[in-house]
Scaffold this motif. Structure first.
Motif, PDB file in Angstrom:
ATOM      1  N   GLU A  13      39.572  65.080  88.540  1.00 10.33           N
ATOM      2  CA  GLU A  13      39.630  63.763  87.912  1.00 10.33           C
ATOM      3  C   GLU A  13      38.354  62.989  88.227  1.00 10.33           C
ATOM      4  O   GLU A  13      37.862  63.011  89.344  1.00 10.33           O
ATOM      5  CB  GLU A  13      40.832  62.987  88.447  1.00 10.33           C
ATOM      6  N   LYS A  59      37.042  59.033  88.014  1.00 14.14           N
ATOM      7  CA  LYS A  59      37.595  57.688  87.885  1.00 14.14           C
ATOM      8  C   LYS A  59      36.476  56.694  88.139  1.00 14.14           C
ATOM      9  O   LYS A  59      35.664  56.886  89.053  1.00 14.14           O
ATOM     10  CB  LYS A  59      38.720  57.502  88.895  1.00 14.14           C
ATOM     11  N   SER A  60      36.450  55.628  87.327  1.00 18.03           N
ATOM     12  CA  SER A  60      35.408  54.625  87.463  1.00 18.03           C
ATOM     13  C   SER A  60      35.936  53.285  86.961  1.00 18.03           C
ATOM     14  O   SER A  60      37.009  53.210  86.360  1.00 18.03           O
ATOM     15  CB  SER A  60      34.168  55.046  86.664  1.00 18.03           C
ATOM     16  N   THR A  61      35.156  52.240  87.201  1.00 16.04           N
ATOM     17  CA  THR A  61      35.499  50.908  86.712  1.00 16.04           C
ATOM     18  C   THR A  61      34.356  50.399  85.847  1.00 16.04           C
ATOM     19  O   THR A  61      33.186  50.471  86.247  1.00 16.04           O
ATOM     20  CB  THR A  61      35.720  49.940  87.902  1.00 16.04           C
ATOM     21  N   THR A  62      34.698  49.906  84.669  1.00  9.11           N
ATOM     22  CA  THR A  62      33.677  49.384  83.762  1.00  9.11           C
ATOM     23  C   THR A  62      33.209  48.014  84.250  1.00  9.11           C
ATOM     24  O   THR A  62      33.809  47.411  85.142  1.00  9.11           O
ATOM     25  CB  THR A  62      34.227  49.261  82.325  1.00  9.11           C
ATOM     26  N   GLY A 106      35.751  45.327  84.547  1.00  7.97           N
ATOM     27  CA  GLY A 106      36.845  45.514  85.490  1.00  7.97           C
ATOM     28  C   GLY A 106      37.920  46.495  85.058  1.00  7.97           C
ATOM     29  O   GLY A 106      38.898  46.705  85.776  1.00  7.97           O
ATOM     30  N   LYS A 107      37.754  47.131  83.916  1.00  5.92           N
ATOM     31  CA  LYS A 107      38.745  48.089  83.424  1.00  5.92           C
ATOM     32  C   LYS A 107      38.564  49.439  84.129  1.00  5.92           C
ATOM     33  O   LYS A 107      37.445  49.931  84.275  1.00  5.92           O
ATOM     34  CB  LYS A 107      38.592  48.261  81.914  1.00  5.92           C
ATOM     35  N   THR A 108      39.663  50.025  84.596  1.00  6.59           N
ATOM     36  CA  THR A 108      39.617  51.351  85.211  1.00  6.59           C
ATOM     37  C   THR A 108      39.696  52.407  84.121  1.00  6.59           C
ATOM     38  O   THR A 108      40.559  52.349  83.245  1.00  6.59           O
ATOM     39  CB  THR A 108      40.791  51.543  86.191  1.00  6.59           C
ATOM     40  N   ILE A 109      38.766  53.351  84.180  1.00  3.18           N
ATOM     41  CA  ILE A 109      38.779  54.474  83.232  1.00  3.18           C
ATOM     42  C   ILE A 109      38.851  55.758  84.038  1.00  3.18           C
ATOM     43  O   ILE A 109      38.394  55.824  85.185  1.00  3.18           O
ATOM     44  CB  ILE A 109      37.546  54.470  82.308  1.00  3.18           C
ATOM     45  N   GLU A 110      39.451  56.790  83.452  1.00  6.69           N
ATOM     46  CA  GLU A 110      39.552  58.076  84.127  1.00  6.69           C
ATOM     47  C   GLU A 110      39.512  59.196  83.110  1.00  6.69           C
ATOM     48  O   GLU A 110      39.842  59.004  81.931  1.00  6.69           O
ATOM     49  CB  GLU A 110      40.816  58.165  84.979  1.00  6.69           C
ATOM     50  N   GLY A 154      43.017  60.062  78.853  1.00 14.84           N
ATOM     51  CA  GLY A 154      42.301  60.543  80.038  1.00 14.84           C
ATOM     52  C   GLY A 154      41.673  61.904  79.859  1.00 14.84           C
ATOM     53  O   GLY A 154      41.464  62.624  80.827  1.00 14.84           O
TER      54      GLY A 154
END
Length: 148
Positions: free
Chosen positions: A53, A55-58, A61-65, A138
């Motif tokens: 996986e 995972k990051s934050t834009t 502030g949105k978490t994306i994975e 995802g």
């Protein structure tokens, strides 16, 4: 160019050629001890894969994975017996199918899923996670089995 530079350059070239000759002689003399890294086509060849996986934050502030198979591509020979040993590391469940091979199963977190098959036709077969088929879910969590 000065004579000293020409002599030094000549010595350097001769030293490189001598080193090359020594290394090739050693390889030739030790050729029986060299172990091939490719399995015989009739042997069962095992590939170890995991679920991974990112995972990051834009910036807003949105978490994306994104999930993936690792390695994402394996290459096998037509008619070769293949064993996939897939260990679930990230994600709770990854139900999957291998297009064109009529193989399906599920990889669960902390568990090993083992699949054996012998591909009879050349081509590229997709290993698709049904939970993560596209960016909205995802993914795409797609691996490739290349059969030569």
């Amino acid at each position: 160019m000065s004579r000293i530079i020409v002599i030094k350059r000549t010595h350097l070239v001769l030293a490189a050629l001598a080193l090359l000759l020594i290394l090739s002689s050693l390889l030739y003399l030790n050729r029986e001890r060299i172990i091939p890294t490719l399995a015989e086509p009739t042997a069962l060849r095992t590939f170890h894969m995991v679920t991974g996986e990112f995972k990051s934050t834009t910036s807003d502030g949105k978490t994306i994975e994104a999930y993936r198979w690792d390695p994402g591509t394996i290459v096998v020979n037509k008619g070769e017996k293949v064993k996939l040993s897939i260990y679930g590391v990230n994600g709770e469940s990854h139900p999957f199918l291998i297009e064109g091979l009529n193989i399906s199963g599920e990889v669960k977190k902390g568990k090993e899923t083992v699949i054996t098959f012998t591909p009879e036709q050349e081509g590229i077969y997709r290993l698709i996670c049904m939970t993560h088929p596209d960016i909205a879910h995802g993914g795409p969590m797609i691996g490739y089995i290349v059969v030569d």
